[in-house]
Motif scaffolding. Structure first.
Motif, PDB file in Angstrom:
ATOM      1  N   GLU A  61       0.858  -1.184   0.000  1.00  0.00           N
ATOM      2  CA  GLU A  61       0.000   0.000   0.000  1.00  0.00           C
ATOM      3  C   GLU A  61       0.894   1.234   0.000  1.00  0.00           C
ATOM      4  O   GLU A  61       1.853   1.324   0.757  1.00  0.00           O
ATOM      5  CB  GLU A  61      -0.882  -0.002   1.244  1.00  0.00           C
ATOM      6  CG  GLU A  61      -1.906   1.110   1.298  1.00  0.00           C
ATOM      7  CD  GLU A  61      -3.091   0.879   0.387  1.00  0.00           C
ATOM      8  OE1 GLU A  61      -3.729   1.864  -0.008  1.00  0.00           O
ATOM      9  OE2 GLU A  61      -3.378  -0.295   0.078  1.00  0.00           O
ATOM     10  N   PRO A  62       0.629   2.217  -0.872  1.00  0.00           N
ATOM     11  CA  PRO A  62       1.518   3.383  -0.945  1.00  0.00           C
ATOM     12  C   PRO A  62       1.561   4.138   0.375  1.00  0.00           C
ATOM     13  O   PRO A  62       0.576   4.196   1.118  1.00  0.00           O
ATOM     14  CB  PRO A  62       0.894   4.248  -2.048  1.00  0.00           C
ATOM     15  CG  PRO A  62       0.005   3.338  -2.810  1.00  0.00           C
ATOM     16  CD  PRO A  62      -0.466   2.291  -1.864  1.00  0.00           C
ATOM     17  N   CYS A  63       2.715   4.723   0.656  1.00  0.00           N
ATOM     18  CA  CYS A  63       2.875   5.530   1.857  1.00  0.00           C
ATOM     19  C   CYS A  63       2.481   6.974   1.606  1.00  0.00           C
ATOM     20  O   CYS A  63       2.654   7.818   2.490  1.00  0.00           O
ATOM     21  CB  CYS A  63       4.316   5.465   2.348  1.00  0.00           C
ATOM     22  SG  CYS A  63       5.523   6.190   1.214  1.00  0.00           S
ATOM     23  N   ALA A  64       1.966   7.274   0.410  1.00  0.00           N
ATOM     24  CA  ALA A  64       1.598   8.647   0.059  1.00  0.00           C
ATOM     25  C   ALA A  64       0.173   8.685  -0.459  1.00  0.00           C
ATOM     26  O   ALA A  64      -0.375   7.682  -0.920  1.00  0.00           O
ATOM     27  CB  ALA A  64       2.554   9.188  -1.013  1.00  0.00           C
ATOM     28  N   GLU A  65      -0.430   9.868  -0.379  1.00  0.00           N
ATOM     29  CA  GLU A  65      -1.748  10.062  -0.974  1.00  0.00           C
ATOM     30  C   GLU A  65      -1.654   9.856  -2.483  1.00  0.00           C
ATOM     31  O   GLU A  65      -0.633  10.164  -3.096  1.00  0.00           O
ATOM     32  CB  GLU A  65      -2.261  11.472  -0.690  1.00  0.00           C
ATOM     33  CG  GLU A  65      -2.769  11.686   0.711  1.00  0.00           C
ATOM     34  CD  GLU A  65      -3.451  13.033   0.873  1.00  0.00           C
ATOM     35  OE1 GLU A  65      -4.331  13.142   1.738  1.00  0.00           O
ATOM     36  OE2 GLU A  65      -3.095  13.974   0.143  1.00  0.00           O
ATOM     37  N   PRO A  66      -2.706   9.341  -3.117  1.00  0.00           N
ATOM     38  CA  PRO A  66      -2.643   9.133  -4.566  1.00  0.00           C
ATOM     39  C   PRO A  66      -2.571  10.450  -5.321  1.00  0.00           C
ATOM     40  O   PRO A  66      -2.871  11.520  -4.781  1.00  0.00           O
ATOM     41  CB  PRO A  66      -3.960   8.385  -4.860  1.00  0.00           C
ATOM     42  CG  PRO A  66      -4.867   8.735  -3.724  1.00  0.00           C
ATOM     43  CD  PRO A  66      -3.986   8.898  -2.535  1.00  0.00           C
ATOM     44  N   SER A  67      -2.180  10.348  -6.562  1.00  0.00           N
ATOM     45  CA  SER A  67      -2.052  11.524  -7.418  1.00  0.00           C
ATOM     46  C   SER A  67      -3.401  12.216  -7.608  1.00  0.00           C
ATOM     47  O   SER A  67      -4.441  11.560  -7.731  1.00  0.00           O
ATOM     48  CB  SER A  67      -1.495  11.102  -8.782  1.00  0.00           C
ATOM     49  OG  SER A  67      -1.596  12.148  -9.724  1.00  0.00           O
ATOM     50  N   THR A  68      -3.364  13.539  -7.662  1.00  0.00           N
ATOM     51  CA  THR A  68      -4.570  14.299  -7.999  1.00  0.00           C
ATOM     52  C   THR A  68      -4.776  14.359  -9.504  1.00  0.00           C
ATOM     53  O   THR A  68      -5.855  14.725  -9.969  1.00  0.00           O
ATOM     54  CB  THR A  68      -4.466  15.735  -7.462  1.00  0.00           C
ATOM     55  OG1 THR A  68      -3.384  16.413  -8.129  1.00  0.00           O
ATOM     56  CG2 THR A  68      -4.225  15.742  -5.956  1.00  0.00           C
ATOM     57  N   GLY A  69      -3.738  14.043 -10.275  1.00  0.00           N
ATOM     58  CA  GLY A  69      -3.836  14.105 -11.723  1.00  0.00           C
ATOM     59  C   GLY A  69      -3.811  15.512 -12.289  1.00  0.00           C
ATOM     60  O   GLY A  69      -4.064  15.710 -13.474  1.00  0.00           O
ATOM     61  N   MET A  70      -3.473  16.511 -11.464  1.00  0.00           N
ATOM     62  CA  MET A  70      -3.558  17.914 -11.879  1.00  0.00           C
ATOM     63  C   MET A  70      -2.200  18.558 -12.145  1.00  0.00           C
ATOM     64  O   MET A  70      -2.129  19.751 -12.428  1.00  0.00           O
ATOM     65  CB  MET A  70      -4.274  18.717 -10.787  1.00  0.00           C
ATOM     66  CG  MET A  70      -5.681  18.252 -10.484  1.00  0.00           C
ATOM     67  SD  MET A  70      -6.783  18.474 -11.894  1.00  0.00           S
ATOM     68  CE  MET A  70      -6.846  20.271 -11.955  1.00  0.00           C
ATOM     69  N   SER A  71      -1.128  17.804 -12.078  1.00  0.00           N
ATOM     70  CA  SER A  71       0.194  18.438 -12.024  1.00  0.00           C
ATOM     71  C   SER A  71       0.802  18.801 -13.370  1.00  0.00           C
ATOM     72  O   SER A  71       1.809  19.505 -13.413  1.00  0.00           O
ATOM     73  CB  SER A  71       1.163  17.505 -11.299  1.00  0.00           C
ATOM     74  OG  SER A  71       1.382  16.333 -12.063  1.00  0.00           O
ATOM     75  N   ARG A  72       0.282  18.288 -14.481  1.00  0.00           N
ATOM     76  CA  ARG A  72       0.898  18.476 -15.797  1.00  0.00           C
ATOM     77  C   ARG A  72       2.340  17.958 -15.804  1.00  0.00           C
ATOM     78  O   ARG A  72       3.237  18.548 -16.406  1.00  0.00           O
ATOM     79  CB  ARG A  72       0.873  19.948 -16.214  1.00  0.00           C
ATOM     80  CG  ARG A  72      -0.531  20.519 -16.354  1.00  0.00           C
ATOM     81  CD  ARG A  72      -0.515  21.970 -16.721  1.00  0.00           C
ATOM     82  NE  ARG A  72      -1.847  22.538 -16.653  1.00  0.00           N
ATOM     83  CZ  ARG A  72      -2.125  23.838 -16.711  1.00  0.00           C
ATOM     84  NH1 ARG A  72      -1.129  24.698 -16.840  1.00  0.00           N
ATOM     85  NH2 ARG A  72      -3.356  24.267 -16.637  1.00  0.00           N
ATOM     86  N   THR A  73       2.516  16.827 -15.117  1.00  0.00           N
ATOM     87  CA  THR A  73       3.842  16.226 -14.990  1.00  0.00           C
ATOM     88  C   THR A  73       3.795  14.768 -15.416  1.00  0.00           C
ATOM     89  O   THR A  73       2.891  14.032 -15.022  1.00  0.00           O
ATOM     90  CB  THR A  73       4.339  16.312 -13.532  1.00  0.00           C
ATOM     91  OG1 THR A  73       4.387  17.681 -13.129  1.00  0.00           O
ATOM     92  CG2 THR A  73       5.718  15.701 -13.374  1.00  0.00           C
ATOM     93  N   VAL A  74       4.783  14.360 -16.200  1.00  0.00           N
ATOM     94  CA  VAL A  74       4.971  12.966 -16.590  1.00  0.00           C
ATOM     95  C   VAL A  74       6.168  12.447 -15.807  1.00  0.00           C
ATOM     96  O   VAL A  74       7.202  13.120 -15.717  1.00  0.00           O
ATOM     97  CB  VAL A  74       5.218  12.836 -18.106  1.00  0.00           C
ATOM     98  CG1 VAL A  74       5.461  11.381 -18.493  1.00  0.00           C
ATOM     99  CG2 VAL A  74       4.029  13.391 -18.891  1.00  0.00           C
ATOM    100  N   VAL A  75       6.045  11.251 -15.238  1.00  0.00           N
ATOM    101  CA  VAL A  75       7.095  10.693 -14.386  1.00  0.00           C
ATOM    102  C   VAL A  75       7.597   9.375 -14.977  1.00  0.00           C
ATOM    103  O   VAL A  75       6.804   8.543 -15.433  1.00  0.00           O
ATOM    104  CB  VAL A  75       6.575  10.468 -12.950  1.00  0.00           C
ATOM    105  CG1 VAL A  75       7.640   9.804 -12.087  1.00  0.00           C
ATOM    106  CG2 VAL A  75       6.158  11.796 -12.321  1.00  0.00           C
ATOM    107  N   ALA A  76       8.914   9.199 -14.948  1.00  0.00           N
ATOM    108  CA  ALA A  76       9.547   7.925 -15.314  1.00  0.00           C
ATOM    109  C   ALA A  76      10.614   7.642 -14.276  1.00  0.00           C
ATOM    110  O   ALA A  76      11.200   8.562 -13.702  1.00  0.00           O
ATOM    111  CB  ALA A  76      10.156   7.991 -16.710  1.00  0.00           C
ATOM    112  N   ALA A  77      10.883   6.356 -14.016  1.00  0.00           N
ATOM    113  CA  ALA A  77      11.867   6.005 -12.988  1.00  0.00           C
ATOM    114  C   ALA A  77      12.500   4.665 -13.312  1.00  0.00           C
ATOM    115  O   ALA A  77      11.842   3.751 -13.831  1.00  0.00           O
ATOM    116  CB  ALA A  77      11.215   5.947 -11.599  1.00  0.00           C
TER     117      ALA A  77
END
Length: 704
Positions: A195-211
């Motif tokens: 289970e994530p340790c953070a709140e889920p994404s709001t989807g509002m950031s205009r950010t793409v993430v890769a890791a």
């Protein structure tokens, strides 16, 4: 039942380490579980295993430890097992000492089940494991991506094990085809994701993430090419790439070539990653070797839809195309396919939100308790085989204690600064709320509600020692009771600088240092949080300090010019941005630049500011070259309003407490009187924008 996991280096963060620690923690609910690491290269594993999972290391390679084994003669003798595994070319290659200790451990172990992770340990277990134990190998990569010589090593080892577990059904089928006569149970059990340790994404950031690891297999160069196509249509979107690897320098150069300085950030590694995934509206996995699916699941569990290359392994088995993510061809015009898929999600808010919700539902199937149940079923199926070989049920011996010289590092560090009275550390997480306020939380059972307070103390300034105190109050949570303190941004004004956190008893006679838990700053990327305000720029950015402590970076500027874009041309460097603070707003502005340490302005020109406070500045390269004093020079930049204050330019908004190693800038050059002068923007320690000019090779080298 006692279960032992073998990890090559549990102290070096990787997808295999994270997956193993997650699984070990879930199995520890019902079994006696330990992790045996061949090497110890750090004081603490990251992530840390749950308290009920013991961890021991066989060879201590920490130079500061009194158990340091790096100078032992056997440590300098190369290992011989599975010579084609890449660990032999890594920073801590197998040694005669490590192999002798691992073989002795396997012979002396009282485990009922031994699970080896990776080719090297799988081959070692096959060679040195005992028949009165269940011997299980784990494969986190795809068979068809292994070199032929390494496949031969594994094909010789796997038939000597009781089970060989791959993380995808497709890979299990590949092994069955290659080893049709093997008596080993060849099966697939996917990786697990907690289970994530953070709140889920709001989807509002205009950010793409890769890791992931920055290696050629990651195909991040192709992702950059794809994102250049995205930026051409959606210039307000950014890409964040997390991870370390040998490709970092090449990727930085490719960012320069594509002029993506304003849109792409190479973030380095982050642990934990969940708060970073939650900053994304879209995730991209461009790998051509994503066999395990750990990255996919980590993003999906944080409510981020994933665009992934389509491999006949984990991506295809996890993502349902069009429902919880998008799959694109892994061969051919990958750049075009990635760009089209990302643009599709950018341009369809409803579809993106629907896929985000579906992605979270999909990830639940891979929670540790579900995957642990599949391993329990495997153990049960193999139990008759173990019993027929005389498997033992001896009681576990006392847990091995991996000691270090003297006191813990955190306590020794506190003593050096005169804080020996501090108790043991408290792990405290921090979440930025929608209004910019900060919520601190801890579940430390030793802290009584309303008896302790969180203290923030200003560091390294003329006002050092200034402190803010907030009471820790009880709060009911799903997992029990925790303590929370809220720092209200609307009613507090913090001095600009760095603040360190610790907890203190309300009586003032007991204090404990703070280690950073999850630091959630996703709200700082919401567009509304970055709009200019009449009150100026007041930024609060919590972060994990290099020593693991929890810290806060604050800026307080009644008047500030926030730079959002920098472009280098043949004749000028152009800056665009917006003014923060009503006191900064005027009708006429001038842009000024001067050499550091000088009082006179070398350049003084007009600056255009529109009615909304957005500005555009052109810095003529000819003016910089004309006043360049030789050698290397630094230029201070200011906006000056007629009848108003002098306004400093910088990059203060967002979620980065220190962005100097993350942000890259374009370089411009100009042929001046003394030779070719190069000009490059840079950030100061306080995130103010400056210029550095220098003569190119062949020009004057006189000092400034």
């Amino acid at each position: 039942m006692k279960i032992t996991f073998l990890l090559y280096d549990a102290y070096r963060t990787s997808g295999t380490v994270r997956a193993t620690i997650n699984l070990a923690g879930a199995l520890a609910d019902r079994h006696d579980v330990e992790i045996v690491s061949c090497h110890r290269t750090a004081d603490h594993p990251r992530p840390a295993p749950p308290p009920r999972v013991r961890i021991r290391a066989l060879v201590d390679l920490r130079p500061t430890s009194r158990h340091y084994a790096g100078t032992a003669a056997e440590q300098r003798t190369p290992g011989t097992v599975c010579p084609h595994d890449t660990v032999h070319d890594g920073p801590t290659p197998p040694s005669g000492l490590g192999e002798a200790r691992l073989a002795a451990h396997l012979q002396d172990s009282d485990a009922d089940v031994v699970i080896a992770t990776g080719p090297y340990l799988t081959c070692f277990l096959a060679e040195h494991g005992r028949p009165d134990q269940l011997r299980i190998g784990q494969e986190h990569a795809a068979r068809d991506l292994r070199p032929d010589a390494l496949r031969d090593d594994l094909d010789a080892a796997v038939p000597l094990l009781d089970a060989y577990v791959t993380v995808s059904a497709a890979d299990a089928r590949a092994h069955r085809r290659a080893l049709p006569a093997a008596p080993t149970r060849l099966t697939a059990i996917p990786v697990c994701i907690p289970e994530p340790c953070a709140e889920p994404s709001t989807g509002m950031s205009r950010t793409v993430v890769a890791a992931g690891r920055l290696t050629p297999a990651g195909q991040y160069d192709r992702l950059l090419d794809a994102f250049a196509k995205v930026v051409a249509v959606h210039p307000d979107w950014t890409l964040r790439v997390y991870g370390h690897g040998r490709e970092r320098g090449r990727l930085r150069r490719r960012i320069d070539e594509l002029a993506l300085h304003d849109n792409v950030l190479l973030m380095g590694a982050r642990t934990p990653m969940e708060p970073e995934w939650a900053k994304g509206a879209i995730a991209v996995v461009p790998h051509r070797t994503e066999a395990s699916g750990t990255t996919l699941l980590a993003a999906m569990s944080c409510g981020v839809p994933v665009v992934s290359t389509d491999r006949d392994h984990a991506p295809r088995e996890i993502i349902t195309h069009g429902e919880d993510g998008l799959l694109v061809p892994a061969q051919g015009a990958v750049e075009d396919a990635l760009a089209d898929a990302v643009c599709r999600l950018i341009e369809n808010d409803a579809e993106r939100r629907r896929m985000a919700a579906a992605a979270r539902r999909t990830s639940v199937r891979f929670r540790p308790r579900h995957i642990a149940a599949q391993y329990d079923a495997l153990f049960l199926d193999l139990a008759p085989e173990l019993a027929s070989r005389g498997g033992h049920g001896r009681r576990p011996r006392a847990a091995h204690r991996d000691t270090d010289s003297g006191r813990p590092l955190w306590r020794r560090a506190l003593e050096l600064v005169g804080l020996a009275g501090f108790g043991s550390p408290v792990r405290v997480g921090c979440r930025v709320l929608p209004d910019g306020s900060l919520a601190f939380h801890t579940a430390d059972p030793a802290l009584a509600p309303d008896a302790w307070q969180l203290v923030l103390r200003l560091r390294d300034t003329a006002a050092a020692g200034e402190a803010v105190r907030v009471r820790l109050e009880s709060r009911a949570a799903e997992a029990g009771t925790s303590l929370e303190a809220k720092l209200d941004k609307g009613s507090r004004a913090l001095t600009e600088g760095h603040w360190d956190a610790f907890v203190q008893h309300v009586s003032g006679n007991k204090s404990r240092p703070v280690l950073a838990g999850p630091v959630e700053t996703a709200r700082l990327l919401d567009p509304a949080a970055r709009r200019p305000a009449d009150a100026g720029c007041t930024a609060w950015i919590p972060y994990r300090a290099p020593d693991g402590g929890l810290a806060l970076r604050t800026w307080h500027r009644p008047a500030h010019a926030e730079v959002s874009s920098i472009a280098a041309g043949d004749t000028a460097i152009r800056l665009t941005g917006s003014l923060h603070g009503s006191v900064a707003r005027a009708h006429h502005y001038r842009f000024r630049a001067r050499l550091r340490g000088r009082h006179a302005w070398a350049f003084d020109g007009r600056c255009y500011v529109d009615p909304y406070g957005d500005f555009e500045i052109g810095i003529p390269l000819a003016a910089v070259a004309e006043h360049h004093p030789g050698g290397q020079a630094r230029w201070e930049l200011r906006l000056s309003a007629y009848g108003g204050p002098e306004v400093r330019l910088g990059m203060l908004t967002g979620d980065l407490a220190d962005r100097r190693d993350v942000t890259s800038f374009p370089t411009a050059s100009y042929a001046g009187p003394e030779g070719r002068v190069t000009v490059e923007p840079c950030l100061t320690q306080d995130h103010e924008l400056a210029l550095v000019s220098s003569l190119a090779p062949g020009g004057s080298s006189a000092p400034e």
